[in-house]
Design an enzyme around this catalytic site. Structure first.
Site, mmCIF file in Angstrom:
data_model
loop_
_atom_site.group_PDB
_atom_site.id
_atom_site.type_symbol
_atom_site.label_atom_id
_atom_site.label_comp_id
_atom_site.label_asym_id
_atom_site.label_seq_id
_atom_site.Cartn_x
_atom_site.Cartn_y
_atom_site.Cartn_z
ATOM 1 N N ALA A 49 0.914 -1.273 0.022
ATOM 2 C CA ALA A 49 -0.119 -0.117 0.032
ATOM 3 C C ALA A 49 0.792 1.156 0.185
ATOM 4 O O ALA A 49 0.609 2.149 -0.870
ATOM 5 C CB ALA A 49 -1.015 -0.184 1.146
ATOM 6 N N TYR A 50 2.046 1.133 0.792
ATOM 7 C CA TYR A 50 3.033 2.174 0.904
ATOM 8 C C TYR A 50 3.586 2.619 -0.366
ATOM 9 O O TYR A 50 3.661 3.672 -1.103
ATOM 10 C CB TYR A 50 3.660 2.016 2.078
ATOM 11 C CG TYR A 50 4.489 3.274 2.393
ATOM 12 C CD1 TYR A 50 4.259 4.655 2.939
ATOM 13 C CD2 TYR A 50 6.059 3.079 2.186
ATOM 14 C CE1 TYR A 50 5.094 5.522 3.054
ATOM 15 C CE2 TYR A 50 6.875 4.053 2.584
ATOM 16 C CZ TYR A 50 6.378 5.443 3.005
ATOM 17 O OH TYR A 50 7.280 6.469 3.257
ATOM 18 N N ALA A 51 4.186 1.495 -0.928
ATOM 19 C CA ALA A 51 4.869 1.700 -2.137
ATOM 20 C C ALA A 51 4.113 1.938 -3.226
ATOM 21 O O ALA A 51 4.454 2.884 -4.175
ATOM 22 C CB ALA A 51 5.394 0.293 -2.329
ATOM 23 N N SER B 235 1.534 4.053 -3.059
ATOM 24 C CA SER B 235 1.284 5.440 -3.017
ATOM 25 C C SER B 235 2.657 6.298 -3.352
ATOM 26 O O SER B 235 2.434 7.160 -4.085
ATOM 27 C CB SER B 235 0.973 5.894 -1.531
ATOM 28 O OG SER B 235 2.083 5.752 -0.781
#
Length: 241
Positions: free
Chosen positions: A149-151, A153
């Site tokens: 999810a972070y990557a 974004s």
């Protein structure tokens, strides 16, 4: 003429280090915070105690009206805007199969809509000759499980950065992103045991975690002398990837 910088996420960690470094470089700084008012005021106090100029401003970076108000405040207080550093961000770690989708939405609101809203105001209002600096992550190159999810974004942030650099043709405004590796901030250290931290610190050839001041050094470079670096992602990670 005093050069002016807006730094989102400026109350803690990398954002605060960047705000303090830019102030030491001679910038008047607007320290933008989400909820950490006391820490933002402490950052302002540290800058002014050292002879610099700074104010704090609160904004949800994904709220276009709040961000516009921050830019208004910067212009009214200091006369213009030359550099925008967007360091605000959040993360939730979980495998794709287990990620709570409400958390996914929160990550994307802060980490995609936020950078887009800030970039939109920056594109309209940064003075010619200025710089816009976003934050990606070296996790994109490392492809660490749990970080999807972070990557995702931060992949979006890189896309926004590279395209905006080309859209600002003719204005002498550079647009770049910094992609830190593991850096000893509260956000990074939270929830990790000593063994995990030691293992991650040993991975780069330089055999240590980065520090917020390491990353602030890169921000200072992009905000000042690096006029021929444009439309790039600088991976500041000690040689990790």
């Amino acid at each position: 003429m005093t050069r002016v910088a807006i730094v989102t996420g400026g109350s803690r960690g990398i954002g605060r280090a960047a705000a303090e470094r830019l102030a030491s470089d001679g910038f008047a700084v607007v320290v933008v915070y989400g909820g950490n008012k006391d820490e933002a005021l402490a950052a302002v106090e540290a800058i002014t105690a050292g002879g610099g100029q700074a104010i704090a401003a609160q904004a949800d970076v994904a709220d276009e009206h709040a961000v516009e108000a921050v830019f208004d405040t910067a212009e009214k207080t200091f006369g213009g805007i030359d550099v925008v550093v967007h360091a605000a961000g959040i993360t939730y770690l979980a495998p794709v199969a287990e990620m709570d989708l409400d958390r996914l939405d929160r990550v994307h609101r802060t980490n995609i809509r936020g950078p887009f809203v800030v970039a939109q105001q920056a594109a309209r209002r940064v003075r010619d000759g200025g710089a816009i600096i976003n934050f990606s992550t070296s996790v994109l190159a490392l492809a660490l499980p749990g970080y999807a999810a972070y990557a995702a974004s931060k992949g979006a942030v890189e896309g926004i950065t590279l395209i905006l650099a080309r859209e600002l043709r003719g204005r002498d405004i550079t647009v770049n992103a910094v992609a830190p590796g593991p850096t000893a901030t509260a956000l990074f250290l939270d929830g990790k045991d000593e063994e995990t931290i030691t293992r991650m610190a040993a991975q780069p050839p330089l055999e240590r975690l980065g520090t917020p001041s390491d990353i602030a050094e890169v921000v200072s470079f992009l905000a000042g002398p690096a006029r021929w670096v444009n439309g790039q992602v600088l991976r500041a990670n000690g040689g990790l990837a």
